[in-house]
Design a protein around this motif. Structure first.
Motif, PDB file in Angstrom:
ATOM      1  N   ASN A   7       0.858  -1.179   0.000  1.00 54.59           N
ATOM      2  CA  ASN A   7       0.000   0.000   0.000  1.00 54.59           C
ATOM      3  C   ASN A   7       0.897   1.233   0.000  1.00 54.59           C
ATOM      4  O   ASN A   7       1.813   1.327   0.815  1.00 54.59           O
ATOM      5  CB  ASN A   7      -0.903   0.010   1.229  1.00 54.59           C
ATOM      6  N   SER A  15      -8.244   4.840   2.579  1.00 58.03           N
ATOM      7  CA  SER A  15      -7.534   4.813   1.304  1.00 58.03           C
ATOM      8  C   SER A  15      -8.250   3.872   0.344  1.00 58.03           C
ATOM      9  O   SER A  15      -8.361   2.675   0.606  1.00 58.03           O
ATOM     10  CB  SER A  15      -6.092   4.344   1.503  1.00 58.03           C
ATOM     11  N   SER A  18      -5.770   1.260  -1.188  1.00 63.55           N
ATOM     12  CA  SER A  18      -5.458   0.158  -0.266  1.00 63.55           C
ATOM     13  C   SER A  18      -6.629  -0.818  -0.168  1.00 63.55           C
ATOM     14  O   SER A  18      -6.432  -2.037  -0.103  1.00 63.55           O
ATOM     15  CB  SER A  18      -5.121   0.708   1.122  1.00 63.55           C
ATOM     16  N   SER A  22      -6.588  -4.717  -1.209  1.00 65.37           N
ATOM     17  CA  SER A  22      -7.040  -5.768  -0.291  1.00 65.37           C
ATOM     18  C   SER A  22      -8.117  -6.646  -0.927  1.00 65.37           C
ATOM     19  O   SER A  22      -8.156  -7.859  -0.698  1.00 65.37           O
ATOM     20  CB  SER A  22      -7.569  -5.147   1.006  1.00 65.37           C
ATOM     21  N   ASP A  41       2.848  -1.541   4.341  1.00 65.16           N
ATOM     22  CA  ASP A  41       2.130  -0.268   4.226  1.00 65.16           C
ATOM     23  C   ASP A  41       3.157   0.858   4.271  1.00 65.16           C
ATOM     24  O   ASP A  41       3.656   1.223   5.337  1.00 65.16           O
ATOM     25  CB  ASP A  41       1.118  -0.129   5.354  1.00 65.16           C
ATOM     26  N   GLY A  92      -1.204  -1.043  -4.321  1.00 62.20           N
ATOM     27  CA  GLY A  92      -2.242  -0.034  -4.213  1.00 62.20           C
ATOM     28  C   GLY A  92      -1.613   1.324  -4.497  1.00 62.20           C
ATOM     29  O   GLY A  92      -0.740   1.761  -3.746  1.00 62.20           O
TER      30      GLY A  92
END
Length: 199
Positions: A7, A15, A18, A22, A41, A92
């Motif tokens: 991410n 977000s 993100s 996922s 992340d 992401g």
């Protein structure tokens, strides 16, 4: 299957990139229940930028590095090892000022290392990070797909391919800042694209 989710949004919460990343990971894990996931992340734990001291550490022979230089190189080594050990990469990626987030650029600068993840030959560069599938969840406030303003996709195709990752699939969510209806439409479109990717 080893999955690496990265991410890159500066937003710790809320977000969209993100969330879409996922969603892609969940599809992968539903198809492969025994898959392992590593989540990095970069918004919550940014990787340091490639600056003069980092370059100095990288170009100093390992047996001559000062402790702080060895520690700096070890940070990049960990990212490279994580990438090399994975089978599927899920990124992401929000659009910031027509480019990728600085957090993601720092990650790319860390994992792109001559002689390790790519090498130069008399026929040109060869990527050494091969046989990996990459999904990229792109989120944009406006509409930029297939326009000259979309610098993200050409850049990511180039750098990922340079490292050997040529099987790349992009999922787009565009128009997220153009009002509630446009946002809903963009997210629905992204989910349709994910459905098609795993059909």
């Amino acid at each position: 299957m080893n999955i690496l989710q990265i991410n890159s949004s500066a937003r710790a919460e809320n977000s969209q990139s993100s969330r879409l990343a996922s969603d892609i990971v969940e599809r992968l894990r539903s198809a492969q229940p025994d898959a392992t996931l590593s989540l990095r992340d970069l918004g919550r734990t940014p990787h340091p930028a490639l600056d003069e001291s980092a370059l100095g550490a990288l170009f100093t022979p390992a047996d001559k590095r000062a402790p702080e230089q060895a520690a700096r190189v070890a940070l990049d080594d960990a990212l490279i090892a994580e990438l090399q050990a994975t089978d599927v990469v899920v990124l992401g990626v929000p659009m910031y000022n027509f480019g990728v987030p600085a957090q993601l650029k720092n990650w790319i600068d860390a994992v792109a290392r001559s002689g390790v993840t790519f090498r130069y030959t008399d026929k040109g560069p060869v990527g050494l990070v091969q046989n990996k599938k990459v999904y990229v969840a792109l989120t944009r406030g406006g509409l930029y797909r297939n326009t000259p303003a979309d610098t993200q996709v050409p850049y990511l195709k180039t750098i990922l391919g340079f490292l050997g990752m040529t099987d790349v699939q992009f999922i787009y969510a565009e128009g997220l800042a153009m009002g509630p209806d446009a946002e809903q439409k963009a997210l629905a479109s992204a989910q349709t694209q994910i459905d098609e990717a795993f059909a």
